[in-house]
Design an enzyme around this catalytic site. Sequence first.
Site, PDB file in Angstrom:
ATOM      1  N   VAL A   7       0.854  -1.188   0.000  1.00  0.00           N
ATOM      2  CA  VAL A   7       0.000   0.000   0.000  1.00  0.00           C
ATOM      3  C   VAL A   7       0.888   1.235   0.000  1.00  0.00           C
ATOM      4  O   VAL A   7       1.609   1.513   0.957  1.00  0.00           O
ATOM      5  CB  VAL A   7      -0.921   0.015   1.235  1.00  0.00           C
ATOM      6  CG1 VAL A   7      -1.782   1.278   1.228  1.00  0.00           C
ATOM      7  CG2 VAL A   7      -1.793  -1.230   1.267  1.00  0.00           C
ATOM      8  N   ASN A   9       1.164   5.620  -1.114  1.00  0.00           N
ATOM      9  CA  ASN A   9       0.320   6.803  -0.979  1.00  0.00           C
ATOM     10  C   ASN A   9      -0.595   7.003  -2.177  1.00  0.00           C
ATOM     11  O   ASN A   9      -1.671   7.597  -2.049  1.00  0.00           O
ATOM     12  CB  ASN A   9       1.198   8.047  -0.798  1.00  0.00           C
ATOM     13  CG  ASN A   9       1.834   8.111   0.565  1.00  0.00           C
ATOM     14  OD1 ASN A   9       1.150   8.216   1.574  1.00  0.00           O
ATOM     15  ND2 ASN A   9       3.152   8.034   0.616  1.00  0.00           N
ATOM     16  N   THR A  10      -0.180   6.506  -3.333  1.00  0.00           N
ATOM     17  CA  THR A  10      -0.959   6.690  -4.557  1.00  0.00           C
ATOM     18  C   THR A  10      -1.635   5.409  -5.014  1.00  0.00           C
ATOM     19  O   THR A  10      -2.817   5.413  -5.371  1.00  0.00           O
ATOM     20  CB  THR A  10      -0.058   7.221  -5.687  1.00  0.00           C
ATOM     21  OG1 THR A  10       0.581   8.428  -5.261  1.00  0.00           O
ATOM     22  CG2 THR A  10      -0.867   7.501  -6.945  1.00  0.00           C
ATOM     23  N   VAL A  13      -0.541  -2.149  -4.755  1.00  0.00           N
ATOM     24  CA  VAL A  13      -0.132  -3.239  -5.642  1.00  0.00           C
ATOM     25  C   VAL A  13      -0.444  -4.547  -4.939  1.00  0.00           C
ATOM     26  O   VAL A  13      -0.043  -4.757  -3.792  1.00  0.00           O
ATOM     27  CB  VAL A  13       1.369  -3.163  -5.983  1.00  0.00           C
ATOM     28  CG1 VAL A  13       1.762  -4.311  -6.907  1.00  0.00           C
ATOM     29  CG2 VAL A  13       1.700  -1.835  -6.638  1.00  0.00           C
ATOM     30  N   GLY A 107      10.399   3.335   6.807  1.00  0.00           N
ATOM     31  CA  GLY A 107       9.186   2.901   6.128  1.00  0.00           C
ATOM     32  C   GLY A 107       9.206   1.419   5.804  1.00  0.00           C
ATOM     33  O   GLY A 107      10.235   0.878   5.393  1.00  0.00           O
ATOM     34  N   ASP A 109       7.961  -0.093   3.327  1.00  0.00           N
ATOM     35  CA  ASP A 109       8.266  -0.344   1.919  1.00  0.00           C
ATOM     36  C   ASP A 109       9.768  -0.381   1.677  1.00  0.00           C
ATOM     37  O   ASP A 109      10.263  -1.190   0.876  1.00  0.00           O
ATOM     38  CB  ASP A 109       7.603   0.704   1.025  1.00  0.00           C
ATOM     39  CG  ASP A 109       7.975   2.136   1.398  1.00  0.00           C
ATOM     40  OD1 ASP A 109       8.327   2.386   2.575  1.00  0.00           O
ATOM     41  OD2 ASP A 109       7.903   3.011   0.513  1.00  0.00           O
ATOM     42  N   ASP A 129      13.275   3.756  -5.502  1.00  0.00           N
ATOM     43  CA  ASP A 129      11.871   3.366  -5.557  1.00  0.00           C
ATOM     44  C   ASP A 129      11.056   4.593  -5.949  1.00  0.00           C
ATOM     45  O   ASP A 129      10.959   5.561  -5.200  1.00  0.00           O
ATOM     46  CB  ASP A 129      11.417   2.831  -4.196  1.00  0.00           C
ATOM     47  CG  ASP A 129      10.055   2.137  -4.262  1.00  0.00           C
ATOM     48  OD1 ASP A 129       9.268   2.461  -5.177  1.00  0.00           O
ATOM     49  OD2 ASP A 129       9.775   1.284  -3.410  1.00  0.00           O
ATOM     50  N   THR A 132       5.144   8.096  -4.951  1.00  0.00           N
ATOM     51  CA  THR A 132       4.770   9.488  -4.728  1.00  0.00           C
ATOM     52  C   THR A 132       6.017  10.306  -4.426  1.00  0.00           C
ATOM     53  O   THR A 132       6.172  11.436  -4.903  1.00  0.00           O
ATOM     54  CB  THR A 132       3.764   9.587  -3.568  1.00  0.00           C
ATOM     55  OG1 THR A 132       2.649   8.746  -3.861  1.00  0.00           O
ATOM     56  CG2 THR A 132       3.296  11.010  -3.378  1.00  0.00           C
ATOM     57  N   THR A 184       6.185  23.293 -25.797  1.00  0.00           N
ATOM     58  CA  THR A 184       6.125  23.326 -24.329  1.00  0.00           C
ATOM     59  C   THR A 184       5.930  21.937 -23.737  1.00  0.00           C
ATOM     60  O   THR A 184       6.642  21.542 -22.796  1.00  0.00           O
ATOM     61  CB  THR A 184       4.995  24.258 -23.859  1.00  0.00           C
ATOM     62  OG1 THR A 184       5.248  25.577 -24.331  1.00  0.00           O
ATOM     63  CG2 THR A 184       4.902  24.279 -22.336  1.00  0.00           C
TER      64      THR A 184
END
Length: 259
Positions: A7, A9-10, A13, A107, A109, A129, A132, A184
């Site tokens: 899990v 922040n975004t 998986v 963390g 992760d 990694d 976010t 741009t």
Amino acid sequence: MILAIDVGNTNIVLGGIEGGKQVFSARCASDRNKTEDEYALAIQGILAMHGVAVTDIEGGILSSVVPYLRTVIPRAIYLLTGKHILVVGSGLKTGLNIRTENPAALGSDLVVDAVAALSKYPTPIAIFDMGTATTMSVIDKKGDYIGGMIIPGLRVSVDALSAQAAQLPYINLTRPKSLIGANTVESMQAGAIYGCAATMDGLIDRLEDALGEPVSAVLTGGLSRLVAPYCKREIHLEPNLLIVGLQILYEKNQPRQKQ
């Protein structure tokens, strides 16, 4: 089959592992507003989509950087399967020697990434990694986790640029047409991708200077496949590194059977 769930922040998986091999992998958005019932339904749908029956699930393990979901997702899995899953954190055996000021603050992760990388590559190791935030974890020659860096994530950086510069649009992150943008949007895409790759190349160079020896560089995370081709340094692309690490930790924490 076991479920390995990371899990972020975004994104969340979710991988299914059977016989030591990954059978499927799926992504869904991290949503702090969803209840355990909603997550149970979502996971049930993912399993069905991949032809996996709920009764096939023997157990699972979860890594989460979102405190709320660290409790919600395990409850959702229990509602769905009747199985309690492991959660990476204090009390879980990792075998990783963490030599930072506050090892407990590292963390989950990053712990899982390190365990997986140590199982596959020679030390010292630099693990990037791309989530976010983009993190760099450093494992020294002895296999100890000694620290790292936290860098604004690629998507976060580009969105912040668009938000703060009135004439710059929000863009999709895709492969740039060339190093030098002709408009741009192309200029922003080139700057984002080539700039990120150059940052990792430069950090590897500086890390090797600091350690006094070559390092094994590993790249993982949601945008890793997009950036890896533009790196000049050799970087081992491992999009499923966290799933590999979760599998290792699951097996490490199973009760030993008496002879």
